[in-house]
Design a protein around this motif. Structure first.
Motif: not given
Length: 453
Positions: A152-162
């Motif tokens: 739920g954060e791709e539009e804010v550059s995926s800060p937590n997925l990595p």
């Protein structure tokens, strides 16, 4: 393909569209804190639909930001495993007054579904949920093992997925990563992206005197920050459109004859582009076509240059400072930090006398690149051909989706970019929409692909 699938999707079309409208009505704008509850609601909605589709081990994982959702169905022993990635967050809607219908009141007109998120990425992601559901309902099993990882954060550059990827490599391990977040070339002309450009950005300031000065009293006798900035920025390119920074092209791979042939097959009309943009000529690195320049070559672009008096009328000053914002799009094996370092070295070496440089590096992301000869990509091109009647071309896209490279490198698996949008569907803009022809064909193509591998 079993003809039952076409009949199945036709029979359930209204039901599926109504479900998608429910999801699109949730304003899951990840960039705005006031919508944090809506983003969580959209995650819950998706988790419920994954369970209803027959997926197992459906989980919602909390992060420092918005939730990550995982699910799987792992009963095809000895068969490949496909990880389906997508995102349920959407862009802000501004300017609101340009929307013909409210962005979170989905509306179908002229064969298109209008709503924020319709094509980026809820609509395209929804296709995968319903394709898997259809196979399970028709066959009671899947031809391959399937995993979902939805953020739920791709539009804010995926800060937590990595970080999540690093911590759960084994759980998410797959033979291919299937993503639908890109576009066809045009109606009826499917494409599979084999490259997404990386990026790096920076801001710089040049300062001269300690105050703005009267241009009559001091003009011609002291440094002018704007003059210095123009001189410095002009040193970044040569007359042939090539970046003049030493080391900028380190890691750039030459285009193969096969890839250039794929670009040529797009039959892109540069004259039409010039006409549509009211341009007398295009611009760019000599020796490359427009589609090659924007898809497979690195760039250094000025995004903003400002300083001095900018109000109405005249104010005859010599400005004491000037500013610029720069973004580079990167390809292949370019290292974003190495590029920033090379630019900083160039700027320091070329700063005009009397000016002081302040340099601030900003974003960094590696480019994504995959070999189109990989069997997982070839099967995807065949699946498009079976459904659309035209085999997909392999392209490289000029934009950046940094998480794609991170997914592929962390999980050591090829990313298969099977997009079903169209370039003119206003993603990130008012009146975003999804052509329902590709909604219908997309469902069939995904089923075809999963069965074929």
């Amino acid at each position: 393909m079993n003809a039952d699938y076409k009949a199945y999707f036709e029979q359930h079309r209204e039901e599926h569209l109504n479900e998608l409208k429910e999801w699109l009505a949730i304003p899951s704008i990840s960039a705005l804190s006031e919508h944090k509850g809506d983003v969580a609601k959209a995650a819950d909605w998706l988790a419920h639909k994954l369970k209803a589709a027959g997926l197992e081990h459906v989980e919602i994982h909390s992060t420092a930001g918005h939730p990550i959702i995982t699910a799987d169905y792992l009963h095809a022993e000895g068969k490949p495993t496909v990880l389906i990635y997508g995102h349920y967050d959407v862009q802000p809607v501004d300017p609101l007054h340009l929307w013909e219908t409210p962005p979170f009141e989905p509306d179908v007109r002229n064969g298109k579904l209008y709503a924020r998120g319709a094509t980026d990425d809820k609509g395209q992601l929804f296709l995968h949920v319903k394709a898997v559901e259809a196979i399970l309902k028709q066959e009671q099993s899947l031809p391959v093992n399937v995993k979902f990882c939805i953020e739920g954060e791709e539009e804010v550059s995926s800060p937590n997925l990595p970080l999540y990827l690093e911590q759960h490599k084994d759980k998410l391990a797959a033979d291919a990563i299937l993503i639908s977040d890109t576009s066809l070339l045009a109606p009826g002309k499917p494409a599979i992206s084999t490259g997404l450009r990386g990026l790096c950005s920076l801001e710089l300031t040049l300062e001269t005197a300690n105050t703005d000065l009267h241009s009559g009293t001091y003009g011609g006798g002291v440094p002018n920050a704007l003059h210095a900035m123009v001189e410095l920025l002009s040193s970044l390119h040569d007359k042939q459109g090539r970046v003049s920074v030493e080391g900028f092209y380190d890691g750039v791979q030459e285009l193969s004859a096969e890839m250039r042939e794929e670009f040529a097959k797009q039959e892109f009309d540069e004259e039409q582009l010039k006409e549509s943009l009211a341009l007398d000529s295009l611009y760019g690195e000599e020796g490359f076509s427009f589609v090659e320049r924007v898809g497979a070559r690195p760039t250094l672009e000025l995004n903003g240059v400002y300083g001095g008096f900018q109000g109405e009328g005249s104010k005859t000053v010599i400005p004491k400072e000037a500013h610029a914002k720069i973004t580079c799009r990167l390809v292949a094996d370019q290292d974003p930090q190495a590029v920033l370092d090379a630019i900083e070295k160039h700027l320091k070496a070329h700063t005009p006398a009397g000016a002081k440089l302040t340099y601030k590096p900003k974003e960094k992301a590696f480019a994504f690149n995959v070999d189109p000869s990989h069997p997982m990509l070839q099967k995807a091109a065949d699946a498009f051909g079976a459904v659309y009647g035209t085999r997909a071309l392999f392209t490289k896209d000029g934009g950046s989706i940094p998480i794609v490279e991170k997914l592929s490198s962390t999980l050591n698996a090829p990313a298969v970019m099977m997009g079903f949008g169209l370039p003119d569907e206003n993603l990130h803009a008012p009146n975003e929409h999804f052509n329902l022809e590709n909604f219908d064909l997309g469902l069939l193509t995904i089923v075809e692909y999963l069965q074929s591998i």
